[in-house]
Write a protein that holds these residues in place. Structure first.
Motif, PDB file in Angstrom:
ATOM      1  N   THR A   1       1.040  -1.243  -0.139  1.00  0.00           N
ATOM      2  CA  THR A   1       0.421   0.232  -0.072  1.00  0.00           C
ATOM      3  C   THR A   1       0.928   1.215  -0.121  1.00  0.00           C
ATOM      4  N   GLU A   2       2.278   1.172   0.936  1.00  0.00           N
ATOM      5  CA  GLU A   2       3.007   2.534   0.875  1.00  0.00           C
ATOM      6  C   GLU A   2       3.023   3.205  -0.616  1.00  0.00           C
ATOM      7  N   GLY A   3       2.483   2.669  -1.844  1.00  0.00           N
ATOM      8  CA  GLY A   3       2.946   4.014  -2.648  1.00  0.00           C
ATOM      9  C   GLY A   3       2.090   4.995  -3.051  1.00  0.00           C
ATOM     10  N   HIS A   4       0.593   4.029  -3.012  1.00  0.00           N
ATOM     11  CA  HIS A   4      -0.259   4.680  -2.917  1.00  0.00           C
ATOM     12  C   HIS A   4      -0.893   5.211  -1.129  1.00  0.00           C
TER      13      HIS A   4
ATOM     14  N   ALA B   1       8.326   9.946   0.250  1.00  0.00           N
ATOM     15  CA  ALA B   1       8.742   9.117  -0.446  1.00  0.00           C
ATOM     16  C   ALA B   1       8.321   9.267  -1.356  1.00  0.00           C
ATOM     17  N   TYR B   2       6.796   8.542  -1.799  1.00  0.00           N
ATOM     18  CA  TYR B   2       6.193   8.719  -2.499  1.00  0.00           C
ATOM     19  C   TYR B   2       5.119  10.096  -3.064  1.00  0.00           C
ATOM     20  N   LYS B   3       4.930  10.917  -1.898  1.00  0.00           N
ATOM     21  CA  LYS B   3       4.015  11.847  -2.395  1.00  0.00           C
ATOM     22  C   LYS B   3       4.881  13.154  -2.764  1.00  0.00           C
TER      23      LYS B   3
ATOM     24  N   LEU C   1       9.667  14.092  -8.610  1.00  0.00           N
ATOM     25  CA  LEU C   1      10.206  13.337  -8.029  1.00  0.00           C
ATOM     26  C   LEU C   1      10.129  12.245  -7.274  1.00  0.00           C
ATOM     27  N   ARG C   2      10.953  11.085  -7.283  1.00  0.00           N
ATOM     28  CA  ARG C   2      10.458   9.909  -6.955  1.00  0.00           C
ATOM     29  C   ARG C   2      11.225   8.652  -6.237  1.00  0.00           C
ATOM     30  N   PHE C   3      11.966   9.474  -5.339  1.00  0.00           N
ATOM     31  CA  PHE C   3      12.641   8.793  -3.838  1.00  0.00           C
ATOM     32  C   PHE C   3      12.661   9.756  -2.797  1.00  0.00           C
TER      33      PHE C   3
ATOM     34  N   TYR D   1      14.562   4.644  -9.381  1.00  0.00           N
ATOM     35  CA  TYR D   1      14.481   4.360  -7.825  1.00  0.00           C
ATOM     36  C   TYR D   1      13.578   4.498  -6.966  1.00  0.00           C
ATOM     37  N   ASN D   2      12.539   3.952  -6.570  1.00  0.00           N
ATOM     38  CA  ASN D   2      11.570   4.075  -5.632  1.00  0.00           C
ATOM     39  C   ASN D   2      12.262   3.954  -4.036  1.00  0.00           C
ATOM     40  N   ARG D   3      11.666   4.373  -3.413  1.00  0.00           N
ATOM     41  CA  ARG D   3      11.912   3.911  -1.416  1.00  0.00           C
ATOM     42  C   ARG D   3      11.968   1.807  -1.504  1.00  0.00           C
ATOM     43  N   SER D   4      10.876   1.754  -2.326  1.00  0.00           N
ATOM     44  CA  SER D   4      10.973   0.317  -2.482  1.00  0.00           C
ATOM     45  C   SER D   4      11.888  -0.798  -2.871  1.00  0.00           C
ATOM     46  N   GLN D   5      12.126   0.318  -3.463  1.00  0.00           N
ATOM     47  CA  GLN D   5      13.527   0.049  -4.360  1.00  0.00           C
ATOM     48  C   GLN D   5      15.041   0.689  -3.884  1.00  0.00           C
ATOM     49  N   HIS D   6      15.185   0.980  -2.819  1.00  0.00           N
ATOM     50  CA  HIS D   6      16.411   1.526  -2.115  1.00  0.00           C
ATOM     51  C   HIS D   6      17.231   0.588  -2.086  1.00  0.00           C
TER      52      HIS D   6
HETATM   53  C1  LIG Z   1       8.371   1.457  -7.347  1.00  0.00           C
HETATM   54  O1  LIG Z   1       8.822   1.021  -8.547  1.00  0.00           O
HETATM   55  C2  LIG Z   1       8.780   0.285  -9.616  1.00  0.00           C
HETATM   56  C3  LIG Z   1       9.457   0.294 -10.870  1.00  0.00           C
HETATM   57  O2  LIG Z   1       9.064   1.595 -11.799  1.00  0.00           O
HETATM   58  C4  LIG Z   1       7.592  -0.439  -9.994  1.00  0.00           C
HETATM   59  O3  LIG Z   1       7.320  -1.624 -10.010  1.00  0.00           O
HETATM   60  C5  LIG Z   1       6.456  -0.256  -8.522  1.00  0.00           C
HETATM   61  O4  LIG Z   1       5.192  -0.284  -8.316  1.00  0.00           O
HETATM   62  C6  LIG Z   1       7.013   0.631  -7.425  1.00  0.00           C
HETATM   63  N1  LIG Z   1       6.732   0.538  -5.950  1.00  0.00           N
HETATM   64  C7  LIG Z   1       5.764   1.932  -5.479  1.00  0.00           C
HETATM   65  C8  LIG Z   1       5.623   1.274  -3.986  1.00  0.00           C
HETATM   66  O5  LIG Z   1       4.916   2.731  -5.725  1.00  0.00           O
END
Ligand SMILES: *[C@@H]1O[C@H](CO)[C@@H](O)[C@H](O)[C@H]1NC(C)=O
Length: 348
Positions: A111-114, A135-137, A161-163, A185-190
């Motif tokens: 859920t953290e992306g949303h 990180a996402y907003k 902004l990605r991260f 890369y976003n946070r989940s890909q740190h």
């Molecule tokens: C982070 O980026 C990846 C690659 O673009 C994407 O697949 C993933 O959904 C993103 N994660 C979040 C939590 O937004």
């Protein structure tokens, strides 16, 4: 997934052994010989029950209330003392408890992306605004009293902004300095930011008078936390993967340039002023850290205004702090992106 994780773990261990063999020299114990704070036993400010975790930043308002901390469901909570515990202070416009409360079937990673993930927090003391690096907003702000935060910046120079990660404020001008750790890369890909040596991070400045944000420096390797110097002439920025602190000059003959400030024996996260002209730097782990052996590692370092290590904090390896803030009476508040509490360490 599981075997991949094991492969990575095995690779990490062999890398750690190699590092130990090749790097075990007095420099790995760079902090030796300085006063050490023992954070084996600490007081906890436990988060509300449930799967909530990861109070990453620890901020205090102008009245000294707090700490305030961003947690895994996207909210920023406020600590109201032992009796009342934590309450919701602010949340981003997409947050709802129905969609964002984690369960065993729906971990926060889903859920953290949303729902958002607040990392850096800092109050502008004069106005009472709380600035949030989510990180996402992106960069957000909430008026005194809290409630729904306003998203201020989601892209700079046409680059999203990605991260969004660290934030600090020039308390005199109100200008807001913040970092975007990577364009890729976003946070989940740190972990990828560290592993690939990604150097697409940016240092940014938001001007509350114009509502505009600009890039001060691009192409930084994993910029993370940052702090403005006591004399407001420069910023000290963590560069996590390379285990360094960088210095970006705001004023003077070197204005607009960046240089190495300190080499560290571990991976730095947030940087906070120690109120004596220096900084507390939280470390995730040491550079050459083995997953076995004595259960003790460096948690944080105090660095003076010239980049020299003057004090260290040690504790169990299961503790990987993200921020250390010193308050009155030698009390040190410690945030973590993994644990279920904020720790309070008392300097003896
Ligand atoms: C982070 O980026 C990846 C690659 O673009 C994407 O697949 C993933 O959904 C993103 N994660 C979040 C939590 O937004």
């Amino acid at each position: 997934m599981a075997s991949g994780t094991r492969g990575v773990a095995a690779a990490t261990i062999s890398l750690a052994v190699l590092l130990l063999i090749f790097c075990f020299s007095p420099s790995t114990a760079a902090a030796a010989g300085v006063p050490s704070i023992d954070a084996t036993r600490t007081r906890h400010l436990p988060l509300p029950r449930g799967l909530l975790r990861g109070p990453e930043s620890v901020a205090f308002d102008a009245k000294g209330q707090g700490p305030y901390s961003g947690v895994s469901d996207g909210r920023v909570l406020k600590w109201n003392g032992d009796k009342l515990g934590w309450s919701t202070y602010t949340y981003n416009p997409d947050y709802s408890s129905e969609a964002c409360t984690a369960s065993l079937l729906r971990p926060e990673t889903a859920t953290e992306g949303h729902c958002g993930r607040p990392l850096g927090l800092r109050f502008h003391l004069k106005s009472g605004y709380l600035y949030i690096a989510d990180a996402y907003k992106g960069l957000m702000r909430v008026a005194p009293g809290g409630g729904e935060a306003t998203v201020l910046v989601t892209e700079v120079d046409g680059v999203p902004l990605r991260f969004t990660n660290g934030v600090d404020i020039d308390q005199v001008t109100g200008e807001v300095y913040f970092t975007d750790s990577s364009r890729n890369y976003n946070r989940s890909q740190h972990e990828m930011v560290t592993r690939t040596g990604d150097s697409t991070g940016r240092l940014l400045r938001y001007d509350p008078r114009t509502g505009k944000a600009v890039v001060l420096q691009a192409d930084i390797t994993y910029p993370n936390g940052l702090a403005i110097s006591a004399d407001r002439t420069h910023l000290v920025i963590s560069s996590t993967g390379p285990c360094k602190l960088l210095r970006y000059w705001i004023k003077g003959s070197k204005a607009g340039t960046m240089e190495l400030f300190a080499d560290l024996p571990g991976y730095p996260d947030n940087v906070r002023p120690d109120k004596k002209g220096g900084y507390w730097v939280a470390l995730h782990r040491e550079k050459a850290e083995l997953p076995f052996g004595i259960d003790s590692h460096l948690l944080a370092l105090r660095i003076d205004a010239d980049g020299k290590i003057t004090e260290e904090m040690r504790g169990p390896k299961g503790v990987r702090p993200t921020e250390v803030v010193e308050r009155k009476g030698g009390r040190l508040f410690m945030g973590s992106v993994e644990l279920h509490y904020v720790s309070v360490v008392t300097r003896k």
